[in-house]
Design a protein around this motif. Structure first.
Motif, PDB file in Angstrom:
ATOM      1  N   THR A   1       0.742  -1.125  -0.197  1.00 45.59           N
ATOM      2  CA  THR A   1       0.050   0.026   0.133  1.00 45.59           C
ATOM      3  C   THR A   1       0.881   1.224   0.076  1.00 45.59           C
ATOM      4  N   GLU A   2       1.799   1.319   0.967  1.00 49.08           N
ATOM      5  CA  GLU A   2       2.774   2.430   0.933  1.00 49.08           C
ATOM      6  C   GLU A   2       3.484   2.685  -0.290  1.00 49.08           C
ATOM      7  N   SER A   3       4.033   1.398  -0.950  1.00 48.06           N
ATOM      8  CA  SER A   3       4.712   1.650  -2.288  1.00 48.06           C
ATOM      9  C   SER A   3       4.008   2.050  -3.284  1.00 48.06           C
ATOM     10  N   LEU A   4       2.473   1.954  -3.286  1.00 50.92           N
ATOM     11  CA  LEU A   4       1.699   2.540  -4.329  1.00 50.92           C
ATOM     12  C   LEU A   4       1.525   4.078  -4.075  1.00 50.92           C
ATOM     13  N   ARG A   5       1.442   4.333  -2.861  1.00 46.65           N
ATOM     14  CA  ARG A   5       1.178   5.622  -2.466  1.00 46.65           C
ATOM     15  C   ARG A   5       2.579   6.591  -3.043  1.00 46.65           C
ATOM     16  N   ALA A   6       3.944   5.865  -2.823  1.00 47.37           N
ATOM     17  CA  ALA A   6       4.989   6.542  -3.082  1.00 47.37           C
ATOM     18  C   ALA A   6       5.247   6.482  -4.580  1.00 47.37           C
ATOM     19  N   LEU A   7       4.610   5.673  -5.418  1.00 45.74           N
ATOM     20  CA  LEU A   7       4.853   5.565  -6.872  1.00 45.74           C
ATOM     21  C   LEU A   7       4.031   6.662  -7.301  1.00 45.74           C
ATOM     22  N   ALA A   8       2.732   6.787  -7.030  1.00 43.46           N
ATOM     23  CA  ALA A   8       1.751   7.668  -7.468  1.00 43.46           C
ATOM     24  C   ALA A   8       2.612   9.211  -7.236  1.00 43.46           C
ATOM     25  N   VAL A   9       3.130   9.288  -6.208  1.00 46.19           N
ATOM     26  CA  VAL A   9       3.626  10.665  -5.970  1.00 46.19           C
ATOM     27  C   VAL A   9       4.849  10.915  -6.939  1.00 46.19           C
ATOM     28  N   LEU A  10       5.614   9.934  -7.101  1.00 46.40           N
ATOM     29  CA  LEU A  10       6.809   9.880  -8.111  1.00 46.40           C
ATOM     30  C   LEU A  10       6.646   9.837  -9.488  1.00 46.40           C
ATOM     31  N   LEU A  11       5.457   8.993  -9.613  1.00 48.36           N
ATOM     32  CA  LEU A  11       5.327   8.832 -11.154  1.00 48.36           C
ATOM     33  C   LEU A  11       4.193   9.854 -11.620  1.00 48.36           C
ATOM     34  N   GLY A  12       3.372  10.271 -10.782  1.00 43.75           N
ATOM     35  CA  GLY A  12       2.290  11.254 -11.279  1.00 43.75           C
ATOM     36  C   GLY A  12       1.470  10.447 -12.100  1.00 43.75           C
ATOM     37  N   GLU A  13       1.072  11.013 -13.363  1.00 47.59           N
ATOM     38  CA  GLU A  13       0.313  10.464 -14.256  1.00 47.59           C
ATOM     39  C   GLU A  13       0.567   9.036 -14.827  1.00 47.59           C
ATOM     40  N   ASP A  14       1.945   8.906 -14.727  1.00 48.70           N
ATOM     41  CA  ASP A  14       2.533   7.536 -15.367  1.00 48.70           C
ATOM     42  C   ASP A  14       2.300   6.503 -14.519  1.00 48.70           C
ATOM     43  N   SER A  15       1.653   6.654 -13.192  1.00 47.47           N
ATOM     44  CA  SER A  15       1.520   5.486 -12.440  1.00 47.47           C
ATOM     45  C   SER A  15       0.117   4.842 -12.504  1.00 47.47           C
ATOM     46  N   THR A  16      -0.658   5.232 -13.630  1.00 40.00           N
ATOM     47  CA  THR A  16      -2.038   4.575 -13.644  1.00 40.00           C
ATOM     48  C   THR A  16      -1.773   3.171 -13.945  1.00 40.00           C
ATOM     49  N   GLU A  17      -1.028   2.512 -14.798  1.00 36.63           N
ATOM     50  CA  GLU A  17      -0.876   1.361 -15.221  1.00 36.63           C
ATOM     51  C   GLU A  17      -0.451   0.479 -13.844  1.00 36.63           C
ATOM     52  N   VAL A  18       0.375   0.899 -13.088  1.00 38.58           N
ATOM     53  CA  VAL A  18       0.452   0.246 -11.653  1.00 38.58           C
ATOM     54  C   VAL A  18      -0.577   0.321 -10.804  1.00 38.58           C
ATOM     55  N   LEU A  19      -1.405   1.266 -10.611  1.00 44.56           N
ATOM     56  CA  LEU A  19      -2.553   1.436 -10.032  1.00 44.56           C
ATOM     57  C   LEU A  19      -3.479   0.631 -10.380  1.00 44.56           C
ATOM     58  N   ILE A  20      -3.730   0.363 -11.662  1.00 51.79           N
ATOM     59  CA  ILE A  20      -4.828  -0.508 -12.340  1.00 51.79           C
ATOM     60  C   ILE A  20      -4.436  -1.955 -12.002  1.00 51.79           C
ATOM     61  N   ASP A  21      -3.093  -2.154 -11.942  1.00 52.34           N
ATOM     62  CA  ASP A  21      -2.747  -3.868 -11.718  1.00 52.34           C
ATOM     63  C   ASP A  21      -2.889  -3.842 -10.390  1.00 52.34           C
ATOM     64  N   ALA A  22      -2.729  -2.727  -9.380  1.00 49.40           N
ATOM     65  CA  ALA A  22      -2.755  -3.187  -8.103  1.00 49.40           C
ATOM     66  C   ALA A  22      -4.460  -3.483  -7.713  1.00 49.40           C
ATOM     67  N   LEU A  23      -5.414  -3.191  -8.738  1.00 53.77           N
ATOM     68  CA  LEU A  23      -6.935  -3.724  -8.377  1.00 53.77           C
ATOM     69  C   LEU A  23      -7.005  -5.060  -8.099  1.00 53.77           C
ATOM     70  N   ALA A  24      -5.975  -5.845  -8.700  1.00 52.16           N
ATOM     71  CA  ALA A  24      -6.127  -7.440  -8.707  1.00 52.16           C
ATOM     72  C   ALA A  24      -5.319  -8.072  -7.391  1.00 52.16           C
ATOM     73  N   ASP A  25      -4.783  -6.994  -6.436  1.00 52.11           N
ATOM     74  CA  ASP A  25      -4.179  -7.413  -5.248  1.00 52.11           C
ATOM     75  C   ASP A  25      -5.142  -8.376  -4.500  1.00 52.11           C
ATOM     76  N   HIS A  26      -4.590  -9.399  -3.875  1.00 49.66           N
ATOM     77  CA  HIS A  26      -5.462 -10.237  -2.928  1.00 49.66           C
ATOM     78  C   HIS A  26      -5.964  -9.505  -1.820  1.00 49.66           C
TER      79      HIS A  26
END
Length: 161
Positions: A11-36
């Motif tokens: 979860t914290e990695s997602l938050r950090a990536l969203a800040v670091l990558l900005g708009e480019d984090s969409t793919e990572v965030l979409i993939d995280a919707l499949a997290d268990h």
């Protein structure tokens, strides 16, 4: 870190990536919707909801309509699409029968007599708000107020549940 065994680290990695990558984090965030883990999926949805990426509504809509997510995520994504109030989000919601500007309320419970959803529907009708229940997308339901007309689709008779 996104593959770490502890959901809090993911979860914290997602938050950090969203800040670091900005708009480019969409793919990572979409993939995280499949997290268990639910908390990771919730964080991904919140972060996508605040994203300024131009394609985020279409990406959220595709995940939403695919039905490959849980009922809780269906409800959260519907609310985010509504709250973002973008042309893409409005188009997706309109395809589900939600009129423009209608409030969106999610219900991830089965419509069953013992849960007394009839009282909720009655209260909405008395308050001058119509309620449309859309059943589907796994066990998610989307209710949208529409003026004073009350219509219910897929609602079981509470006396026979």
């Amino acid at each position: 870190m996104l593959g770490h065994e502890d959901h809090r680290v993911r979860t914290e990695s997602l938050r950090a990536l969203a800040v670091l990558l900005g708009e480019d984090s969409t793919e990572v965030l979409i993939d995280a919707l499949a997290d268990h883990h639910e908390r990771v999926r919730q964080a991904a949805i919140r972060l996508l909801g605040s994203s300024t990426a131009p394609d985020v509504d279409q990406r959220l809509g595709a995940v939403f309509l695919d039905g490959g997510i849980g009922a809780g995520e269906v409800e959260r994504i519907a609310r985010i699409l509504h709250d973002r109030d973008t042309p893409g989000g409005r188009e997706i919601l309109a395809g589900l029968g939600v009129p423009p500007g209608a409030p969106v309320v999610g219900n991830v419970a089965a419509l069953a007599g013992h849960k007394d959803h009839a009282t909720l529907l009655e209260a909405a009708a008395r308050a001058g708000k119509g309620v449309l229940i859309k059943k589907g997308l796994q066990s998610g339901h989307i209710a949208a107020a529409q003026g004073v007309e009350v219509g219910v689709e897929g609602r079981p008779d509470p006396d026979h549940c």
